[in-house]
Design an enzyme around this catalytic site. Structure first.
Site, PDB file in Angstrom:
ATOM      1  N   GLU A 110       0.822  -1.212   0.000  1.00 21.57           N
ATOM      2  CA  GLU A 110       0.000   0.000   0.000  1.00 21.57           C
ATOM      3  C   GLU A 110       0.854   1.258   0.000  1.00 21.57           C
ATOM      4  O   GLU A 110       0.582   2.208  -0.742  1.00 21.57           O
ATOM      5  CB  GLU A 110      -0.934   0.006   1.215  1.00 21.57           C
ATOM      6  CG  GLU A 110      -1.810   1.254   1.267  1.00 21.57           C
ATOM      7  CD  GLU A 110      -2.539   1.428   2.580  1.00 21.57           C
ATOM      8  OE1 GLU A 110      -2.748   2.587   2.986  1.00 21.57           O
ATOM      9  OE2 GLU A 110      -2.900   0.408   3.213  1.00 21.57           O
ATOM     10  N   CYS A 216      -7.780   4.021   7.941  1.00 23.16           N
ATOM     11  CA  CYS A 216      -8.922   3.206   7.524  1.00 23.16           C
ATOM     12  C   CYS A 216      -9.946   3.132   8.665  1.00 23.16           C
ATOM     13  O   CYS A 216      -9.587   2.925   9.822  1.00 23.16           O
ATOM     14  CB  CYS A 216      -8.407   1.812   7.162  1.00 23.16           C
ATOM     15  SG  CYS A 216      -9.631   0.505   7.168  1.00 23.16           S
ATOM     16  N   SER A 246      -0.056  -8.837   8.741  1.00 25.85           N
ATOM     17  CA  SER A 246      -1.119  -7.833   8.691  1.00 25.85           C
ATOM     18  C   SER A 246      -0.739  -6.667   9.584  1.00 25.85           C
ATOM     19  O   SER A 246      -0.661  -6.794  10.809  1.00 25.85           O
ATOM     20  CB  SER A 246      -2.447  -8.443   9.156  1.00 25.85           C
ATOM     21  OG  SER A 246      -3.401  -7.426   9.426  1.00 25.85           O
TER      22      SER A 246
END
Length: 329
Positions: A110, A216, A246
């Site tokens: 990302e 987010c 993650s």
């Protein structure tokens, strides 16, 4: 991704990489016949007009998008809306001649994709900082200047090509990888605001500095919920469920570990027995097995959370396993 597989049953369907950072989800996609271009033996350069390529939640870089488009692939874009929101801000920074200072991990998909957005305009620049410590080094340079060569040696791999700290730190806009620790992203934003205020003065701050909250929503909700849980309840231990790679799951484990014994587990199988657990300690890179993890005292108060990319069925399995361990018939 599953819809794409059904929509194109007779065509090769590829993913540019992991769609999210959860091994169970990615394994299910492989079982559905979706091939990962990052797997051994795959070659992105060989996909063509007859192939379908799915873009992951993290997005892809501007260069990768251009390459895949030029090869004529059918593209299925699953880029997360929160990521797209960051991109919009970074593009605005570039349009207006601001350097994007991105709180993120240099090698994360990302962050690489977000940084590439800054180069859509000739005056666009970016600099990636991992944490408060790196941000502090940059802030010191903004306030007082410093050794340009040393700065570039330290941040060269995290900066846009041709980056010049004496020029490109004059106007900055803050952004972040959407799954970073919210409190740290906000703190870093304030660090840069204060550095720019110290260098240019309050009157010039609006012309030199910009910042937006681009965490987010799913990440922020989980972090807020965990902090509330820890504030409101006295816990014996905390379980955090999610992929070891993650980012948002690792940040949840970090928050919890500061207040209570915490076990970050990848999936329900890590709950080996009431006396043994496989987990990855906060700040470490390898999974370990720990004995005597579940206290024998009752009542037992266990907190449970999971990363934004962890399927609900895995969380349910953890709850059932934990219940069986703590309350044997």
């Amino acid at each position: 991704a599953y819809q794409a597989r059904r929509r194109f049953p007779d065509r090769q369907v590829f993913l540019t990489g992991e769609i999210i950072h959860n091994p169970h989800v990615n394994d299910r996609l492989r079982e559905a016949g979706i091939r990962f271009l990052t797997d051994p033996g795959e070659d992105r350069a060989r996909v063509g007009p007859d192939d379908v390529v799915i873009l992951p939640a993290f997005g892809v870089s501007v260069g990768d998008m251009a390459q895949l488009s030029s090869q004529g692939c059918t593209l299925v874009d699953t880029t997360c809306g929160s990521v797209l929101n960051v991109w919009k801000n970074v593009i605005r920074y570039a349009q207006d001649g601001f350097t994007s200072v991105i709180h993120g991990k240099v090698k994360h998909e990302e962050t690489r994709a977000t940084a590439s957005q800054a180069l859509k305009y000739p005056q666009g620049r970016y600099l990636i900082v991992l944490d408060r410590a790196e941000a502090a080094l940059v802030c010191d340079y903004i306030r007082d200047g410093g050794d340009r060569g040393a700065f570039l040696a330290r941040f060269g791999a995290a900066a846009s090509p041709g980056f010049d700290p004496d020029i490109d730190l004059a106007r900055i806009g803050c952004a972040n990888q959407t799954t970073m620790l919210m409190s740290e992203s906000l703190a870093i934003g304030e660090m840069f605001r204060e550095a720019m205020r110290a260098r240019y003065g309050e009157a010039a701050l609006a012309a030199q500095f910009r910042s937006f909250d681009t965490i987010c929503s799913a990440t922020q909700e989980r972090q807020d919920a965990v902090e509330a849980l820890l504030d409101e309840h006295r816990l014996d231990l905390m379980l955090v469920v999610g992929g070891y790679n993650s980012s948002n799951t690792c940040n949840l484990a970090h928050i919890c570990a500061e207040q209570v014994p915490t076990y970050h587990i990848a999936d329900p199988s890590c709950l080996v027995s009431p006396t043994a657990i496989r987990h990855r300690p906060v700040g470490q890179k390898a999974e370990v097995e720990t004995r005597g993890w579940l206290p024998a005292t009752r009542p037992l108060r266990v907190g449970l959370t999971s990363g934004a990319s962890t399927p609900d069925n895995l969380v349910e399995q953890v709850v059932r396993t934990l219940d069986a361990f703590a309350n044997p018939l």
